[in-house]
Motif scaffolding. Structure first.
Motif, short mmCIF file in Angstrom:
data_model
loop_
_atom_site.label_atom_id
_atom_site.label_comp_id
_atom_site.label_asym_id
_atom_site.label_seq_id
_atom_site.Cartn_x
_atom_site.Cartn_y
_atom_site.Cartn_z
N GLN A 1 2.12 1.76 -3.89
CA GLN A 1 1.21 2.43 -4.59
C GLN A 1 0.61 3.29 -4.18
O GLN A 1 0.37 4.09 -5.23
CB GLN A 1 0.01 1.41 -4.62
CG GLN A 1 -1.31 0.96 -5.11
CD GLN A 1 -1.07 0.87 -6.58
OE1 GLN A 1 -0.68 0.16 -6.55
NE2 GLN A 1 -0.80 1.93 -7.79
N ASP A 2 1.20 4.26 -3.40
CA ASP A 2 0.82 5.21 -2.54
C ASP A 2 1.35 6.50 -3.41
O ASP A 2 1.56 7.28 -4.02
CB ASP A 2 0.90 6.09 -0.79
CG ASP A 2 0.65 6.90 -0.58
OD1 ASP A 2 -0.42 7.90 -1.61
OD2 ASP A 2 1.11 8.04 -0.36
N ASP B 1 1.15 -1.07 -0.10
CA ASP B 1 0.31 0.29 0.14
C ASP B 1 0.65 1.04 -0.25
O ASP B 1 0.77 1.96 -0.75
CB ASP B 1 -0.85 -0.36 1.53
CG ASP B 1 -2.06 -0.96 1.31
OD1 ASP B 1 -2.07 -1.38 -0.38
OD2 ASP B 1 -2.74 -1.53 2.61
N ILE C 1 3.36 5.30 -6.42
CA ILE C 1 2.92 5.67 -7.31
C ILE C 1 1.69 6.58 -7.50
O ILE C 1 1.98 7.44 -9.13
CB ILE C 1 2.65 3.84 -8.11
CG1 ILE C 1 3.71 3.69 -7.78
CG2 ILE C 1 1.85 3.95 -9.72
CD1 ILE C 1 3.69 1.16 -8.08
N ASN C 2 0.85 6.68 -7.23
CA ASN C 2 -0.03 7.09 -7.29
C ASN C 2 -0.14 8.43 -7.22
O ASN C 2 -0.29 9.38 -7.89
CB ASN C 2 -1.47 6.96 -6.60
CG ASN C 2 -2.23 5.12 -5.99
OD1 ASN C 2 -1.79 4.73 -7.58
ND2 ASN C 2 -2.56 5.17 -5.66
N LYS C 3 1.43 9.33 -6.21
CA LYS C 3 1.79 10.53 -6.38
C LYS C 3 3.21 11.09 -7.04
O LYS C 3 3.18 11.89 -7.25
CB LYS C 3 2.23 10.65 -4.56
CG LYS C 3 1.18 10.17 -3.98
CD LYS C 3 2.12 10.53 -2.58
CE LYS C 3 0.84 10.86 -1.00
NZ LYS C 3 2.12 10.87 -0.53
N LYS C 4 2.53 9.45 -8.16
CA LYS C 4 3.80 10.35 -9.09
C LYS C 4 4.97 10.02 -8.93
O LYS C 4 6.17 10.44 -9.61
CB LYS C 4 3.39 11.12 -10.40
CG LYS C 4 1.70 11.19 -11.01
CD LYS C 4 1.22 10.43 -11.77
CE LYS C 4 -0.02 10.59 -12.35
NZ LYS C 4 -0.88 9.65 -12.66
N TYR D 1 7.49 -2.62 -6.42
CA TYR D 1 6.68 -1.57 -7.93
C TYR D 1 7.14 -1.76 -9.16
O TYR D 1 5.97 -1.21 -10.09
CB TYR D 1 7.92 -0.58 -8.22
CG TYR D 1 7.88 0.34 -8.30
CD1 TYR D 1 7.78 1.38 -8.13
CD2 TYR D 1 8.61 0.51 -9.96
CE1 TYR D 1 7.37 3.11 -8.94
CE2 TYR D 1 8.59 1.57 -10.96
CZ TYR D 1 7.93 3.05 -10.16
OH TYR D 1 7.81 3.90 -10.98
#
Length: 149
Positions: free
Chosen positions: A93-94, A90, A96-99, A132
């Motif tokens: 993923q967080d 998680d 990744i979501n924040k680029k 990742y």
């Protein structure tokens, strides 16, 4: 090594589950991305072990979990391990979501609170890198070019 060809063996009469390298107590798991391993597959396999296992409180001694390496464990040990993997997943993923790039995610040390129990910071970074790779969506294929003028 968590890959697409993993096995869980349940010895029903003995109430023993052999997990191979799916569950590695006191060590970070290895996700073999070269052979199709994913963090989703690892969490799914750990959930399957938990589905099969009987907690010690509900049975005489409960189900014994036997990893390829490490101590014989119980259902609660697998649950803790699964939760650790899910929390790190998680966090990755967080990022990744924040680029964030892989290097930025590694610098945030998503395994920091687990390194003392499961391995070194370098081993944690290898896990983060594998996660990742399996969490970043593949690039969209380039649109087909049409001929003509």
């Amino acid at each position: 090594v968590c890959s697409s060809d993993l096995s869980i063996v349940f010895f029903r009469r003995s109430d023993v589950i052999s997990t191979g390298n799916i569950f590695t107590p006191n060590r970070y798991p290895v996700i073999d991305t070269e052979r199709g391993g994913t963090v989703k597959g690892l969490v799914g396999a750990l959930n399957k072990v938990l589905e099969l296992a009987v907690p010690e409180a509900f049975s005489e001694g409960g189900t014994k979990i036997v990893p390829a390496r490490g101590r014989i464990s119980e259902e609660t040990d697998v649950a803790e391990f699964r939760d650790m993997v899910a929390i790190i997943r998680d966090r990755v993923q967080d990022g990744i979501n924040k680029k964030q790039t892989l290097d930025q995610i590694k610098a945030s040390r998503p395994t920091r609170d687990y390194d003392p129990e499961y391995g070194s910071q370098a081993e944690g970074e290898r896990l983060v890198e594998a996660m990742y790779k399996t969490l970043v969506p593949p690039p969209a294929p380039a649109p087909a070019r049409r001929g003509g003028r």
